[in-house]
Design a protein around this motif. Sequence first.
Motif, PDB file in Angstrom:
ATOM      1  N   ASP A   1      41.856  56.666  29.397  1.00 53.21           N
ATOM      2  CA  ASP A   1      42.427  57.505  30.447  1.00 53.21           C
ATOM      3  C   ASP A   1      42.761  56.601  31.635  1.00 53.21           C
ATOM      4  OD1 ASP A   1      42.972  59.234  32.531  1.00 53.21           O
ATOM      5  OD2 ASP A   1      41.139  60.414  32.314  1.00 53.21           O
ATOM      6  N   HIS A   2      44.016  56.198  31.737  1.00 55.64           N
ATOM      7  CA  HIS A   2      44.427  55.250  32.786  1.00 55.64           C
ATOM      8  C   HIS A   2      44.077  55.745  34.193  1.00 55.64           C
ATOM      9  CE1 HIS A   2      47.380  52.473  30.531  1.00 55.64           C
ATOM     10  NE2 HIS A   2      46.524  52.987  29.683  1.00 55.64           N
ATOM     11  N   GLU A   3      44.218  57.023  34.430  1.00 53.99           N
ATOM     12  CA  GLU A   3      44.004  57.576  35.774  1.00 53.99           C
ATOM     13  C   GLU A   3      42.537  57.570  36.203  1.00 53.99           C
ATOM     14  OE1 GLU A   3      46.595  58.514  37.875  1.00 53.99           O
ATOM     15  OE2 GLU A   3      47.725  57.538  36.276  1.00 53.99           O
ATOM     16  N   ASN A   4      41.622  57.707  35.249  1.00 53.46           N
ATOM     17  CA  ASN A   4      40.203  57.837  35.581  1.00 53.46           C
ATOM     18  C   ASN A   4      39.327  56.697  35.065  1.00 53.46           C
ATOM     19  OD1 ASN A   4      40.257  60.476  36.966  1.00 53.46           O
ATOM     20  ND2 ASN A   4      41.047  61.154  34.987  1.00 53.46           N
ATOM     21  N   PHE A   5      39.950  55.660  34.496  1.00 53.96           N
ATOM     22  CA  PHE A   5      39.189  54.530  33.975  1.00 53.96           C
ATOM     23  C   PHE A   5      38.518  53.778  35.120  1.00 53.96           C
ATOM     24  CE2 PHE A   5      38.785  50.084  32.585  1.00 53.96           C
ATOM     25  CZ  PHE A   5      38.035  50.272  31.420  1.00 53.96           C
ATOM     26  N   ARG A   6      37.290  53.364  34.896  1.00 54.61           N
ATOM     27  CA  ARG A   6      36.561  52.572  35.901  1.00 54.61           C
ATOM     28  C   ARG A   6      36.710  51.082  35.593  1.00 54.61           C
ATOM     29  NH1 ARG A   6      30.996  55.583  37.631  1.00 54.61           N
ATOM     30  NH2 ARG A   6      31.973  57.564  38.168  1.00 54.61           N
ATOM     31  N   TRP A   7      37.484  50.409  36.429  1.00 53.97           N
ATOM     32  CA  TRP A   7      37.667  48.955  36.342  1.00 53.97           C
ATOM     33  C   TRP A   7      36.511  48.319  37.097  1.00 53.97           C
ATOM     34  CZ3 TRP A   7      41.551  47.084  33.335  1.00 53.97           C
ATOM     35  CH2 TRP A   7      42.579  47.967  33.012  1.00 53.97           C
ATOM     36  N   HIS A   8      35.635  47.592  36.413  1.00 48.22           N
ATOM     37  CA  HIS A   8      34.450  46.987  37.030  1.00 48.22           C
ATOM     38  C   HIS A   8      34.706  45.518  37.357  1.00 48.22           C
ATOM     39  CE1 HIS A   8      32.603  50.583  35.255  1.00 48.22           C
ATOM     40  NE2 HIS A   8      31.714  50.447  36.210  1.00 48.22           N
ATOM     41  N   PHE A   9      34.604  45.205  38.648  1.00 49.43           N
ATOM     42  CA  PHE A   9      34.844  43.841  39.122  1.00 49.43           C
ATOM     43  C   PHE A   9      33.701  43.342  39.999  1.00 49.43           C
ATOM     44  CE2 PHE A   9      39.219  45.654  38.907  1.00 49.43           C
ATOM     45  CZ  PHE A   9      39.761  44.785  37.979  1.00 49.43           C
ATOM     46  N   LYS A  10      33.517  42.020  39.991  1.00 51.47           N
ATOM     47  CA  LYS A  10      32.732  41.347  41.022  1.00 51.47           C
ATOM     48  C   LYS A  10      33.777  40.707  41.931  1.00 51.47           C
ATOM     49  CE  LYS A  10      28.413  40.396  38.670  1.00 51.47           C
ATOM     50  NZ  LYS A  10      27.494  39.335  38.215  1.00 51.47           N
ATOM     51  N   VAL A  11      33.562  40.804  43.250  1.00 56.61           N
ATOM     52  CA  VAL A  11      34.577  40.349  44.199  1.00 56.61           C
ATOM     53  C   VAL A  11      34.010  39.337  45.194  1.00 56.61           C
ATOM     54  CG1 VAL A  11      35.945  42.466  44.034  1.00 56.61           C
ATOM     55  CG2 VAL A  11      34.131  42.304  45.746  1.00 56.61           C
ATOM     56  N   LYS A  12      34.930  38.566  45.781  1.00 55.90           N
ATOM     57  CA  LYS A  12      34.544  37.613  46.826  1.00 55.90           C
ATOM     58  C   LYS A  12      35.500  37.745  48.001  1.00 55.90           C
ATOM     59  CE  LYS A  12      37.146  33.765  44.885  1.00 55.90           C
ATOM     60  NZ  LYS A  12      37.083  32.491  44.221  1.00 55.90           N
ATOM     61  N   CYS A  13      34.986  37.473  49.182  1.00 55.27           N
ATOM     62  CA  CYS A  13      35.789  37.475  50.404  1.00 55.27           C
ATOM     63  C   CYS A  13      36.568  36.168  50.455  1.00 55.27           C
ATOM     64  CB  CYS A  13      34.871  37.601  51.625  1.00 55.27           C
ATOM     65  SG  CYS A  13      35.749  37.519  53.199  1.00 55.27           S
ATOM     66  N   THR A  14      37.892  36.253  50.617  1.00 53.04           N
ATOM     67  CA  THR A  14      38.698  35.029  50.667  1.00 53.04           C
ATOM     68  C   THR A  14      38.661  34.387  52.054  1.00 53.04           C
ATOM     69  OG1 THR A  14      40.711  36.300  51.134  1.00 53.04           O
ATOM     70  CG2 THR A  14      40.249  35.781  48.824  1.00 53.04           C
ATOM     71  N   ASN A  15      38.121  35.107  53.032  1.00 53.98           N
ATOM     72  CA  ASN A  15      38.005  34.556  54.383  1.00 53.98           C
ATOM     73  C   ASN A  15      36.813  33.608  54.483  1.00 53.98           C
ATOM     74  OD1 ASN A  15      38.827  34.412  57.182  1.00 53.98           O
ATOM     75  ND2 ASN A  15      37.030  35.664  57.651  1.00 53.98           N
ATOM     76  N   CYS A  16      35.623  34.075  54.061  1.00 52.69           N
ATOM     77  CA  CYS A  16      34.415  33.247  54.206  1.00 52.69           C
ATOM     78  C   CYS A  16      33.865  32.760  52.871  1.00 52.69           C
ATOM     79  CB  CYS A  16      33.339  34.009  54.973  1.00 52.69           C
ATOM     80  SG  CYS A  16      32.629  35.388  54.050  1.00 52.69           S
TER      81      CYS A  16
END
Length: 180
Positions: free
Chosen positions: A37-52
């Motif tokens: 279900d493209h509309e309700n799929f949970r995309w799980h990411f780990k993220v980083k701040c590109t500033n610091c």
Amino acid sequence: EGLLSSPLQSTHIASMPTLSLDVKFNLVNITDLQPMDHENFRWHFKVKCTNCGEEKETWHYIIINEEMDVPGSRGSSHLVEKCKLCQRVNTLTIIEDSMKSYSIDKNEEFQSILQMDCRGIEPYDFDPRNSWKGVGPESNSPFDDIDLIEKEWSEYDEKIQEAVEINSFECRFSHVHNKK
């Protein structure tokens, strides 16, 4: 204050990086791997701040049909997060119509399955988890509710009487120059 509404801001925003989520699998007797279900799929990411450069160890999930208001802006985004280290408000927005399925035609090659507009934040890891679907390339047998929590999956295709497998998962994020 006056600089915030200058023409430079819109130029700066327009040049923000678009990142592609590229995945690689080994598919056996299955193709067109994509969220159920493209509309309700949970995309799980780990993220980083590109500033610091702070990397979050926790997983964030993004759903295309859920948007948050961006503080101090009229816009919205799929992920809005204030960096705890540098206090900057960062956003990540899934680009509409950028979702693609993973095809056996380019099996064991990186293929873009999603593009994101990243402003001050970038994903550095992706977890496919569950709720995927695919189809048998010869049998047209549908395979639903594919669980990729273990990053691999197997089933049996009755029509062709052969095993169906997904394994050897890898992901990377690449900068997109020609937005789709």
